[in-house]
Design an enzyme around this catalytic site. Sequence first.
Site, mmCIF file in Angstrom:
data_model
loop_
_atom_site.group_PDB
_atom_site.id
_atom_site.type_symbol
_atom_site.label_atom_id
_atom_site.label_comp_id
_atom_site.label_asym_id
_atom_site.label_seq_id
_atom_site.Cartn_x
_atom_site.Cartn_y
_atom_site.Cartn_z
ATOM 1 N NE ARG A 126 -43.760 20.388 38.676
ATOM 2 C CZ ARG A 126 -42.919 19.721 39.329
ATOM 3 N NH1 ARG A 126 -41.606 19.502 38.636
ATOM 4 N NH2 ARG A 126 -42.830 19.600 40.533
ATOM 5 C CG ASP B 138 -60.759 2.831 21.687
ATOM 6 O OD1 ASP B 138 -60.881 2.478 22.839
ATOM 7 O OD2 ASP B 138 -60.911 1.979 20.917
ATOM 8 C CG ASP C 189 -55.483 -2.412 24.639
ATOM 9 O OD1 ASP C 189 -54.917 -2.953 25.465
ATOM 10 O OD2 ASP C 189 -56.640 -2.079 24.693
ATOM 11 C CG HIS D 108 -55.637 -5.989 35.413
ATOM 12 N ND1 HIS D 108 -56.575 -7.013 35.234
ATOM 13 C CD2 HIS D 108 -56.556 -4.961 34.903
ATOM 14 C CE1 HIS D 108 -57.549 -6.827 34.651
ATOM 15 N NE2 HIS D 108 -57.385 -5.490 34.364
HETATM 16 P P1 ADP Z 1 -60.919 3.342 27.163
HETATM 17 O O1 ADP Z 1 -60.544 4.919 27.224
HETATM 18 O O2 ADP Z 1 -59.465 2.925 28.028
HETATM 19 O O3 ADP Z 1 -60.945 3.061 25.961
HETATM 20 P P2 ADP Z 1 -63.614 2.693 27.597
HETATM 21 O O4 ADP Z 1 -63.999 2.269 26.379
HETATM 22 O O5 ADP Z 1 -64.223 2.001 28.756
HETATM 23 O O6 ADP Z 1 -62.067 2.952 28.233
HETATM 24 O O7 ADP Z 1 -64.077 4.254 27.927
HETATM 25 C C1 ADP Z 1 -63.791 5.160 29.039
HETATM 26 C C2 ADP Z 1 -65.086 5.926 29.386
HETATM 27 O O8 ADP Z 1 -65.168 6.893 28.304
HETATM 28 C C3 ADP Z 1 -66.468 5.187 29.135
HETATM 29 O O9 ADP Z 1 -66.777 4.554 30.415
HETATM 30 C C4 ADP Z 1 -67.538 6.358 28.969
HETATM 31 O O10 ADP Z 1 -67.523 7.240 30.190
HETATM 32 C C5 ADP Z 1 -66.551 7.165 28.042
HETATM 33 N N1 ADP Z 1 -67.001 6.823 26.610
HETATM 34 C C6 ADP Z 1 -66.549 5.567 25.864
HETATM 35 N N2 ADP Z 1 -67.359 5.769 24.465
HETATM 36 C C7 ADP Z 1 -67.961 6.744 24.576
HETATM 37 C C8 ADP Z 1 -68.564 7.593 23.629
HETATM 38 N N3 ADP Z 1 -68.983 6.637 22.335
HETATM 39 N N4 ADP Z 1 -69.421 8.650 23.789
HETATM 40 C C9 ADP Z 1 -69.212 9.204 25.037
HETATM 41 N N5 ADP Z 1 -68.655 8.788 26.124
HETATM 42 C C10 ADP Z 1 -67.492 7.476 25.799
HETATM 43 O O1 F6P Z 2 -57.540 -1.359 27.048
HETATM 44 C C1 F6P Z 2 -56.543 -1.696 28.229
HETATM 45 C C2 F6P Z 2 -57.000 -3.206 28.613
HETATM 46 O O2 F6P Z 2 -55.896 -3.437 29.733
HETATM 47 C C3 F6P Z 2 -57.003 -4.250 27.540
HETATM 48 O O3 F6P Z 2 -55.759 -4.605 27.254
HETATM 49 C C4 F6P Z 2 -57.847 -5.169 28.418
HETATM 50 O O4 F6P Z 2 -58.715 -6.139 27.553
HETATM 51 C C5 F6P Z 2 -58.776 -4.414 29.094
HETATM 52 O O5 F6P Z 2 -58.186 -3.075 29.389
HETATM 53 C C6 F6P Z 2 -59.191 -4.811 30.762
HETATM 54 O O6 F6P Z 2 -59.925 -3.798 31.248
HETATM 55 P P1 F6P Z 2 -60.538 -3.959 32.906
HETATM 56 O O7 F6P Z 2 -59.117 -3.349 33.583
HETATM 57 O O8 F6P Z 2 -61.702 -3.355 32.891
HETATM 58 O O9 F6P Z 2 -60.382 -5.361 33.273
#
Ligand code: ADP
Ligand code: F6P
Length: 319
Positions: free
Chosen positions: A25, A103, A127, A249
Amino acid sequence: MKKIGILSSGGDCSGMNATIRSAVRTALRMNMEIVGFRKGYLGLMKGDCFTLDSKVVSGILHRGGTFLQSARSPEFRTPEGQQKALAMLKELGVEGLVVLGGDGSLSGALALHRLGFPVIGIPCSIDNDIPFTDMALGVDTALNNIIYAVDCIKDTASSHARAFVIEVMGRNSGYLASVSAIATGAEFALVPEREFDLAEICQQLRARYEEGRDNAIIILAEGVGNGQTIADSIKDAIGFETRVTVLGHYQRGGAPTVFDRLLGSRFGKKAVELLISGQQGLMVGLSCNAILATPLADVIKGEKRPQDEVLRLAEVLGI
Ligand code: ADP
Ligand code: F6P
């Protein structure tokens, strides 16, 4: 800037839809075209996107999860994957990107920024471990889900004189466990940020039972260890019936609370405004009830959000 994109990545959370709706929006109000990429960085690399207009984002505000869907993509972590995404953005004429995620996703956003692409991140993770924001999106809804479940379990704990170990999510963060323990009056919160002595906890539980307090709730952060092992140790040490509930979940979904609907709406608006005003490589965050922006580089290298105040409060309250 005429056309921007938006995606949700990593673990979903409640409030993502409110955020996307607000971003759309805001963009439309500023005469920008906005496209949504499906399944996070996966859709970005494939160019799997569609135009978002007011109609597409109507009726989603109250729904948990993310209507753009989310995914984890190992390929996007590689330089080749990131180049693929950049080439796709260029081909589609997308000049800026809003990334919703935790992150990991924000690290991905930083990688794109370092390659010269304008990007703004939005902290989304139950988290609550992301630095430079008092609250990440989805935390409040998850906490409300947890306290509903704990309140229900307390009824059974007191009816059957049992100790319950309730495992909550949080990865390596104990925020959900500490806050839900405070909000439900749990007896113990076991979190990765604070050392504990299980033998001492068992002793305290026994003393409570001997005083006639014959039930207890122990909230366990998943980052500490296995709930069944802890419950078995308690049972062996004090001889009282114990049960384990892993909330899993269930915590992450459901209709977002007012707090998350508002926070997401504020985050979405601010992210688009920043992009349009030419700012980039930032994450929006909540600080003393204001929406501020912090360089993604500081967020990623920053210390995980400190939990000291919540932990001190738990201690004072005898948890
Ligand atoms: P969240 O965003 O919930 O912390 P993840 O850690 O699984 O979940 O990260 C989500 C996606 O972000 C990963 O599958 C990857 O595609 C991308 N990603 C994670 N870390 C990096 C990194 N250091 N550099 C580039 N892409 C990343
Ligand atoms: O980061 C969010 C979160 O729900 C964590 O608390 C948990 O450890 C993880 O994701 C679970 O991941 P998935 O949905 O891939 O099982």
